[in-house]
Design a protein around this motif. Sequence first.
Motif, PDB file in Angstrom:
ATOM      1  N   ALA A 301    -108.054 -18.940  16.563  1.00 14.70           N
ATOM      2  CA  ALA A 301    -107.001 -18.135  15.938  1.00 14.70           C
ATOM      3  C   ALA A 301    -107.492 -17.377  14.711  1.00 14.70           C
ATOM      4  CB  ALA A 301    -105.829 -19.023  15.561  1.00 14.70           C
ATOM      5  N   LEU A 302    -106.854 -16.249  14.498  1.00 12.06           N
ATOM      6  CA  LEU A 302    -107.062 -15.429  13.306  1.00 12.06           C
ATOM      7  C   LEU A 302    -105.816 -15.509  12.441  1.00 12.06           C
ATOM      8  CD1 LEU A 302    -108.449 -13.033  11.653  1.00 12.06           C
ATOM      9  CD2 LEU A 302    -107.083 -11.525  13.112  1.00 12.06           C
ATOM     10  N   THR A 303    -106.001 -15.728  11.139  1.00 10.47           N
ATOM     11  CA  THR A 303    -104.887 -15.680  10.196  1.00 10.47           C
ATOM     12  C   THR A 303    -105.344 -14.899   8.970  1.00 10.47           C
ATOM     13  OG1 THR A 303    -104.126 -17.871  10.901  1.00 10.47           O
ATOM     14  CG2 THR A 303    -103.223 -17.005   8.849  1.00 10.47           C
ATOM     15  N   ILE A 304    -104.625 -13.816   8.654  1.00  9.50           N
ATOM     16  CA  ILE A 304    -104.978 -13.034   7.470  1.00  9.50           C
ATOM     17  C   ILE A 304    -103.732 -12.729   6.655  1.00  9.50           C
ATOM     18  CG2 ILE A 304    -106.882 -11.942   8.737  1.00  9.50           C
ATOM     19  CD1 ILE A 304    -105.242  -9.295   8.539  1.00  9.50           C
ATOM     20  N   VAL A 305    -103.958 -12.371   5.395  1.00  8.30           N
ATOM     21  CA  VAL A 305    -102.898 -11.855   4.540  1.00  8.30           C
ATOM     22  C   VAL A 305    -103.296 -10.450   4.130  1.00  8.30           C
ATOM     23  CG1 VAL A 305    -103.922 -12.798   2.419  1.00  8.30           C
ATOM     24  CG2 VAL A 305    -101.470 -12.254   2.492  1.00  8.30           C
ATOM     25  N   ALA A 306    -102.328  -9.558   4.042  1.00  6.73           N
ATOM     26  CA  ALA A 306    -102.625  -8.182   3.669  1.00  6.73           C
ATOM     27  C   ALA A 306    -101.413  -7.551   2.998  1.00  6.73           C
ATOM     28  CB  ALA A 306    -103.019  -7.362   4.902  1.00  6.73           C
ATOM     29  N   ASN A 307    -101.674  -6.556   2.175  1.00  7.60           N
ATOM     30  CA  ASN A 307    -100.572  -5.777   1.620  1.00  7.60           C
ATOM     31  C   ASN A 307     -99.742  -5.207   2.758  1.00  7.60           C
ATOM     32  OD1 ASN A 307    -102.746  -5.758  -0.563  1.00  7.60           O
ATOM     33  ND2 ASN A 307    -101.012  -4.855  -1.645  1.00  7.60           N
ATOM     34  N   SER A 308     -98.445  -5.288   2.649  1.00  5.63           N
ATOM     35  CA  SER A 308     -97.559  -4.911   3.753  1.00  5.63           C
ATOM     36  C   SER A 308     -97.665  -3.443   4.156  1.00  5.63           C
ATOM     37  CB  SER A 308     -96.109  -5.241   3.392  1.00  5.63           C
ATOM     38  OG  SER A 308     -95.951  -6.643   3.208  1.00  5.63           O
ATOM     39  N   PHE A 309     -98.112  -2.583   3.234  1.00  6.73           N
ATOM     40  CA  PHE A 309     -98.219  -1.164   3.591  1.00  6.73           C
ATOM     41  C   PHE A 309     -99.426  -0.864   4.479  1.00  6.73           C
ATOM     42  CE2 PHE A 309    -100.781  -1.309  -0.304  1.00  6.73           C
ATOM     43  CZ  PHE A 309    -101.878  -0.538   0.042  1.00  6.73           C
ATOM     44  N   LEU A 310    -100.331  -1.829   4.615  1.00  7.69           N
ATOM     45  CA  LEU A 310    -101.487  -1.642   5.487  1.00  7.69           C
ATOM     46  C   LEU A 310    -101.104  -2.075   6.901  1.00  7.69           C
ATOM     47  CD1 LEU A 310    -104.187  -3.169   3.108  1.00  7.69           C
ATOM     48  CD2 LEU A 310    -103.788  -0.745   3.562  1.00  7.69           C
ATOM     49  N   ILE A 325     -96.081 -12.731  12.935  1.00 11.14           N
ATOM     50  CA  ILE A 325     -95.939 -12.644  11.483  1.00 11.14           C
ATOM     51  C   ILE A 325     -95.241 -13.919  11.001  1.00 11.14           C
ATOM     52  CG2 ILE A 325     -94.916 -11.357   9.567  1.00 11.14           C
ATOM     53  CD1 ILE A 325     -95.149  -8.841  11.233  1.00 11.14           C
ATOM     54  N   PRO A 326     -96.016 -14.954  10.631  1.00  7.93           N
ATOM     55  CA  PRO A 326     -95.427 -16.241  10.214  1.00  7.93           C
ATOM     56  C   PRO A 326     -94.686 -16.164   8.885  1.00  7.93           C
ATOM     57  CG  PRO A 326     -97.742 -16.482  10.853  1.00  7.93           C
ATOM     58  CD  PRO A 326     -97.472 -15.028  10.709  1.00  7.93           C
ATOM     59  N   ALA A 327     -95.096 -15.228   8.011  1.00  3.10           N
ATOM     60  CA  ALA A 327     -94.457 -15.162   6.691  1.00  3.10           C
ATOM     61  C   ALA A 327     -94.703 -13.800   6.065  1.00  3.10           C
ATOM     62  CB  ALA A 327     -94.993 -16.262   5.782  1.00  3.10           C
ATOM     63  N   LYS A 328     -93.831 -13.423   5.155  1.00  2.00           N
ATOM     64  CA  LYS A 328     -94.016 -12.200   4.383  1.00  2.00           C
ATOM     65  C   LYS A 328     -93.116 -12.251   3.159  1.00  2.00           C
ATOM     66  CE  LYS A 328     -92.545  -8.309   5.913  1.00  2.00           C
ATOM     67  NZ  LYS A 328     -92.314  -7.107   6.752  1.00  2.00           N
ATOM     68  N   ASN A 329     -93.479 -11.461   2.148  1.00  2.00           N
ATOM     69  CA  ASN A 329     -92.614 -11.290   0.987  1.00  2.00           C
ATOM     70  C   ASN A 329     -92.523  -9.798   0.703  1.00  2.00           C
ATOM     71  OD1 ASN A 329     -95.022 -10.634  -0.371  1.00  2.00           O
ATOM     72  ND2 ASN A 329     -95.263 -12.727  -1.156  1.00  2.00           N
ATOM     73  N   ASN A 330     -92.096  -9.429  -0.476  1.00  2.28           N
ATOM     74  CA  ASN A 330     -91.880  -8.009  -0.750  1.00  2.28           C
ATOM     75  C   ASN A 330     -93.171  -7.229  -0.928  1.00  2.28           C
ATOM     76  OD1 ASN A 330     -92.647  -9.122  -3.181  1.00  2.28           O
ATOM     77  ND2 ASN A 330     -90.971  -8.239  -4.366  1.00  2.28           N
ATOM     78  N   LYS A 331     -94.325  -7.918  -0.903  1.00  8.20           N
ATOM     79  CA  LYS A 331     -95.592  -7.218  -1.096  1.00  8.20           C
ATOM     80  C   LYS A 331     -96.627  -7.547  -0.025  1.00  8.20           C
ATOM     81  CE  LYS A 331     -99.070  -6.139  -4.604  1.00  8.20           C
ATOM     82  NZ  LYS A 331     -99.547  -6.390  -5.991  1.00  8.20           N
ATOM     83  N   PHE A 332     -96.648  -8.801   0.460  1.00  8.07           N
ATOM     84  CA  PHE A 332     -97.695  -9.243   1.377  1.00  8.07           C
ATOM     85  C   PHE A 332     -97.125  -9.745   2.697  1.00  8.07           C
ATOM     86  CE2 PHE A 332     -99.603  -9.717  -2.837  1.00  8.07           C
ATOM     87  CZ  PHE A 332    -100.822  -9.076  -2.655  1.00  8.07           C
ATOM     88  N   THR A 333     -97.949  -9.645   3.741  1.00  4.56           N
ATOM     89  CA  THR A 333     -97.579 -10.118   5.074  1.00  4.56           C
ATOM     90  C   THR A 333     -98.688 -10.991   5.642  1.00  4.56           C
ATOM     91  OG1 THR A 333     -96.287  -8.109   5.518  1.00  4.56           O
ATOM     92  CG2 THR A 333     -96.958  -9.419   7.436  1.00  4.56           C
ATOM     93  N   ILE A 334     -98.311 -12.084   6.281  1.00  5.40           N
ATOM     94  CA  ILE A 334     -99.270 -12.941   6.987  1.00  5.40           C
ATOM     95  C   ILE A 334     -99.282 -12.537   8.459  1.00  5.40           C
ATOM     96  CG2 ILE A 334     -99.905 -15.296   7.612  1.00  5.40           C
ATOM     97  CD1 ILE A 334    -100.071 -14.813   4.646  1.00  5.40           C
ATOM     98  N   TYR A 335    -100.482 -12.303   8.999  1.00  6.06           N
ATOM     99  CA  TYR A 335    -100.634 -11.973  10.426  1.00  6.06           C
ATOM    100  C   TYR A 335    -101.420 -13.095  11.103  1.00  6.06           C
ATOM    101  CZ  TYR A 335     -99.427  -7.273   8.813  1.00  6.06           C
ATOM    102  OH  TYR A 335     -98.801  -6.191   8.233  1.00  6.06           O
ATOM    103  N   HIS A 336    -100.992 -13.424  12.336  1.00  3.33           N
ATOM    104  CA  HIS A 336    -101.603 -14.541  13.076  1.00  3.33           C
ATOM    105  C   HIS A 336    -101.729 -14.159  14.544  1.00  3.33           C
ATOM    106  CE1 HIS A 336    -102.554 -18.745  13.979  1.00  3.33           C
ATOM    107  NE2 HIS A 336    -101.729 -18.656  15.003  1.00  3.33           N
ATOM    108  N   ALA A 337    -102.897 -14.414  15.117  1.00  2.00           N
ATOM    109  CA  ALA A 337    -103.127 -14.124  16.537  1.00  2.00           C
ATOM    110  C   ALA A 337    -104.070 -15.149  17.130  1.00  2.00           C
ATOM    111  CB  ALA A 337    -103.696 -12.720  16.709  1.00  2.00           C
ATOM    112  N   ILE A 338    -103.867 -15.473  18.402  1.00  3.74           N
ATOM    113  CA  ILE A 338    -104.691 -16.469  19.108  1.00  3.74           C
ATOM    114  C   ILE A 338    -105.464 -15.795  20.230  1.00  3.74           C
ATOM    115  CG2 ILE A 338    -104.626 -18.580  20.504  1.00  3.74           C
ATOM    116  CD1 ILE A 338    -102.082 -19.366  19.021  1.00  3.74           C
ATOM    117  N   LYS A 339    -106.737 -16.158  20.337  1.00  2.00           N
ATOM    118  CA  LYS A 339    -107.563 -15.636  21.418  1.00  2.00           C
ATOM    119  C   LYS A 339    -107.226 -16.388  22.712  1.00  2.00           C
ATOM    120  CE  LYS A 339    -112.333 -15.050  22.974  1.00  2.00           C
ATOM    121  NZ  LYS A 339    -113.773 -15.217  22.652  1.00  2.00           N
ATOM    122  N   LYS A 340    -106.705 -15.685  23.683  1.00  2.00           N
ATOM    123  CA  LYS A 340    -106.332 -16.297  24.943  1.00  2.00           C
ATOM    124  C   LYS A 340    -107.394 -16.004  25.996  1.00  2.00           C
ATOM    125  CE  LYS A 340    -101.440 -15.866  23.773  1.00  2.00           C
ATOM    126  NZ  LYS A 340    -100.122 -15.269  24.121  1.00  2.00           N
ATOM    127  N   ALA A 341    -107.320 -16.704  27.095  1.00  2.00           N
ATOM    128  CA  ALA A 341    -108.312 -16.549  28.158  1.00  2.00           C
ATOM    129  C   ALA A 341    -108.291 -15.132  28.714  1.00  2.00           C
ATOM    130  CB  ALA A 341    -108.014 -17.545  29.280  1.00  2.00           C
TER     131      ALA A 341
END
Length: 341
Positions: A301-310, A325-341
């Motif tokens: 899995a990939l998990t990153i945080v980034a400014n929401s405007f990106l 998108i497991p979580a976000k606030n007024n400035k940042f967003t968490i992105y999550h993805a899993i490598k599947k077969a």
Amino acid sequence: MSYSPPSQVIARQLEYLEGKHILLAGKLEDTFAGELCNSAASVSIFTTNLAFANQMSKYSLITTQFSDCYHKRSNVDVVILYWPKVKAEAAFLLTMLMAALGKGTEIIVVGENLSGVRSISKMFAPYGKVTKFDTARRCSFYWGQCTKEPIPFKIDDWFKSYVMLLGKQRLTIRSLPGVFSYGELDVGSQLLLDTLPALKGNVLDFGCGAGVIGCAIKLLYPNIKITMVDISSLAVASATETLRFNNLNGDVFASDVYSAIKTKFNHIISNPPFHTGLKVHYTTTETFLKQTPSYLFKNGALTIVANSFLHYIFFIKGAFNHCDIPAKNNKFTIYHAIKKA
């Protein structure tokens, strides 16, 4: 060839630099050093950026040193310091270079006016005097000479510490000037740590900075194997020191995206960079996201945080065919993805 504005200002003074032994350091962004080879007696480079070091290694007439600490290897008459984006990093580099090169060394400092380059007048006072000789392209050009004996340089004196809490556990972060998370925990990294998924196996902290995320993961999950990489030698030194200071084990090394990585991971976590200097620039992160599936095990899995405007979600979906998108606030967003077969 198109050069950066600071290099264009230096180009106006090529006649003065003719026959000199020149060292370039600081915020280097172009191949102007190659132009200097046509008239200078010798040209060398000191850089803390691996990508730039790799780029300039193709020039046989230029000696390039990639490190967290400058070691004088040849004669230097003039050091040209491209003003970095952080004032503390400028002071760090200036102290390091003057200590290594010594009394009598000439210095040229050039930088964009909005970057605070005028601070060099006060900063250079312990070594001598600098004078502004040129202004163009919204940049200023200063010249000076070290007329006083420089103080010794010790890199340990430049680490800045702060403590962060992880539940009932404490983690001390140690960072050098110019490194992300220097002196304080950023809000994005805190959000990422607050929403970490369960981790096991091999974990990569990409763009580790001072080692905040990687060291926190190792403290929270002692059984995982943590690897931390960054393009900056100062970040690698900082993350290594943060591990040592907290009695944690992990691998830390420099890598230009995945250039030095030879293995796969169960999880890749990052608060990736998106700017260089005063301008927004996130090509490196786009490359990182596109290549990430190749460095993950199946179901990794990939998990990153980034400014929401990106809008990284588009690159993640392109690489993984989905993105949560497991979580976000007024400035940042968490992105999550899993490598599947």
